[in-house]
Design a protein around this motif. Structure first.
Motif, PDB file in Angstrom:
ATOM      1  N   LYS A 164     -22.580  13.332  77.607  1.00  0.00           N
ATOM      2  CA  LYS A 164     -22.952  12.397  76.544  1.00  0.00           C
ATOM      3  C   LYS A 164     -21.711  11.702  75.992  1.00  0.00           C
ATOM      4  O   LYS A 164     -20.630  12.289  75.914  1.00  0.00           O
ATOM      5  CB  LYS A 164     -23.689  13.132  75.421  1.00  0.00           C
ATOM      6  CG  LYS A 164     -25.029  13.705  75.865  1.00  0.00           C
ATOM      7  CD  LYS A 164     -25.788  14.337  74.707  1.00  0.00           C
ATOM      8  CE  LYS A 164     -27.140  14.875  75.177  1.00  0.00           C
ATOM      9  NZ  LYS A 164     -27.916  15.486  74.067  1.00  0.00           N
ATOM     10  N   GLU A 165     -21.899  10.445  75.616  1.00  0.00           N
ATOM     11  CA  GLU A 165     -20.817   9.638  75.081  1.00  0.00           C
ATOM     12  C   GLU A 165     -20.401  10.147  73.697  1.00  0.00           C
ATOM     13  O   GLU A 165     -21.233  10.676  72.943  1.00  0.00           O
ATOM     14  CB  GLU A 165     -21.242   8.179  74.979  1.00  0.00           C
ATOM     15  CG  GLU A 165     -21.368   7.474  76.319  1.00  0.00           C
ATOM     16  CD  GLU A 165     -20.023   7.338  77.021  1.00  0.00           C
ATOM     17  OE1 GLU A 165     -19.033   6.938  76.371  1.00  0.00           O
ATOM     18  OE2 GLU A 165     -19.971   7.660  78.222  1.00  0.00           O
ATOM     19  N   THR A 177     -24.226  20.908  72.697  1.00  0.00           N
ATOM     20  CA  THR A 177     -23.563  19.650  72.334  1.00  0.00           C
ATOM     21  C   THR A 177     -22.111  19.660  72.799  1.00  0.00           C
ATOM     22  O   THR A 177     -21.604  18.645  73.299  1.00  0.00           O
ATOM     23  CB  THR A 177     -23.621  19.440  70.810  1.00  0.00           C
ATOM     24  OG1 THR A 177     -24.989  19.336  70.400  1.00  0.00           O
ATOM     25  CG2 THR A 177     -22.885  18.171  70.405  1.00  0.00           C
ATOM     26  N   LYS A 219     -19.924   8.660  70.892  1.00  0.00           N
ATOM     27  CA  LYS A 219     -20.706   8.133  69.757  1.00  0.00           C
ATOM     28  C   LYS A 219     -22.007   8.903  69.573  1.00  0.00           C
ATOM     29  O   LYS A 219     -22.479   9.089  68.433  1.00  0.00           O
ATOM     30  CB  LYS A 219     -20.980   6.640  69.944  1.00  0.00           C
ATOM     31  CG  LYS A 219     -21.784   6.284  71.172  1.00  0.00           C
ATOM     32  CD  LYS A 219     -21.962   4.775  71.286  1.00  0.00           C
ATOM     33  CE  LYS A 219     -22.737   4.380  72.541  1.00  0.00           C
ATOM     34  NZ  LYS A 219     -24.105   4.921  72.550  1.00  0.00           N
ATOM     35  N   ASP A 220     -22.596   9.366  70.677  1.00  0.00           N
ATOM     36  CA  ASP A 220     -23.837  10.131  70.587  1.00  0.00           C
ATOM     37  C   ASP A 220     -23.582  11.551  70.089  1.00  0.00           C
ATOM     38  O   ASP A 220     -24.391  12.115  69.344  1.00  0.00           O
ATOM     39  CB  ASP A 220     -24.530  10.169  71.952  1.00  0.00           C
ATOM     40  CG  ASP A 220     -24.932   8.784  72.440  1.00  0.00           C
ATOM     41  OD1 ASP A 220     -25.398   7.980  71.601  1.00  0.00           O
ATOM     42  OD2 ASP A 220     -24.767   8.500  73.637  1.00  0.00           O
TER      43      ASP A 220
END
Length: 237
Positions: free
Chosen positions: A212-213, A151, A215-216
């Motif tokens: 990944k953005e 992540t 918000k994600d």
């Protein structure tokens, strides 16, 4: 910066010297770079909302606070790992986790110093929860470490386009390369000598790391973060 004292086994290290050397000195370079960035100017501002929530802010400061939140999470997770090593941990795993712990502490403190150099509105110390993590179980710890590292890499890759200060972008590029090595090391611990370090779940069809953005990313990280905050610029409330 003082490192926490960790009691480790007197067994011989089985981790190869080249990896040990990289893990130690890649973190050191970031600590030095952090000192060089303190004092840079930025016009971005952050605000405390009427409901008491912290807003990450706009521009580069918002991205730095975002990265700081994620590094606080990783540093807190590895602090718990090294202060309560799971049963049956090998000397190699013990040393690797200790190195990752020191790296994440350096990353966390780097962002706090960098943000403090441009604004007084620094993201406060966050509180975390690990409702689904068993720190006494190897599989649970490694699975969580894998999720956090993957992540983190995707988060840096996705946030890079929002950074305008080239100095910050250079440092972010250096940190994400270290985080990617962390992710590969964790995957190797889970599946030794496999090709899982570059699996389809983290590498796209063009051979590039996933991006990944925010918000994600925050949607995933929110499962671990108890302290509420917002990032209005990114539509995160």
């Amino acid at each position: 910066m003082k490192k926490a004292i960790i009691n480790v086994s007197g067994e011989h290290a089985t981790l190869d010297n080249s990896r040990r050397t990289f893990l130690k000195f890649s973190g050191l370079g970031l600590a030095i770079a952090g000192l060089a960035l303190v004092g840079c100017e930025d016009d971005s501002t952050t605000i405390i909302e009427p409901n008491g929530k912290f807003d990450l802010g706009s521009g580069d400061v918002g991205v730095l606070n975002y990265a700081y939140a994620l590094e606080q999470l990783e540093a807190d997770f590895y602090s718990k790992v090294v202060n309560n090593f799971y049963n049956g941990i090998s000397s190699k795993e013990r040393e690797l986790f200790t190195d990752l712990y020191h790296h994440e502490i350096i990353h966390r403190d780097f962002f706090k110093a960098a943000i403090s150099g441009v604004t007084s509105q620094v993201l406060p110390k966050l509180e975390f929860q690990y409702n689904h993590v068993n720190f006494n179980d190897r599989s649970s710890v490694l699975a969580t470490a894998k999720a956090l590292e993957d992540t983190g890499v995707a988060a840096y890759n996705g946030a890079g386009k929002y950074i305008s200060n080239p100095d910050y972008l250079v440092i972010a590029g250096k940190i994400v390369s270290v985080e990617a090595r962390h992710a590969a090391a964790i995957r190797d611990m889970i599946n030794p000598s496999s090709s899982d370090f570059s699996g389809d779940d983290v590498i796209d069809a063009n051979g590039l790391d996933l991006a990944k953005e925010p918000k994600d990313i925050i949607m995933v990280a929110a499962g671990f973060i108890k302290t509420s905050f917002t990032w209005k610029e990114q539509g995160i409330q």
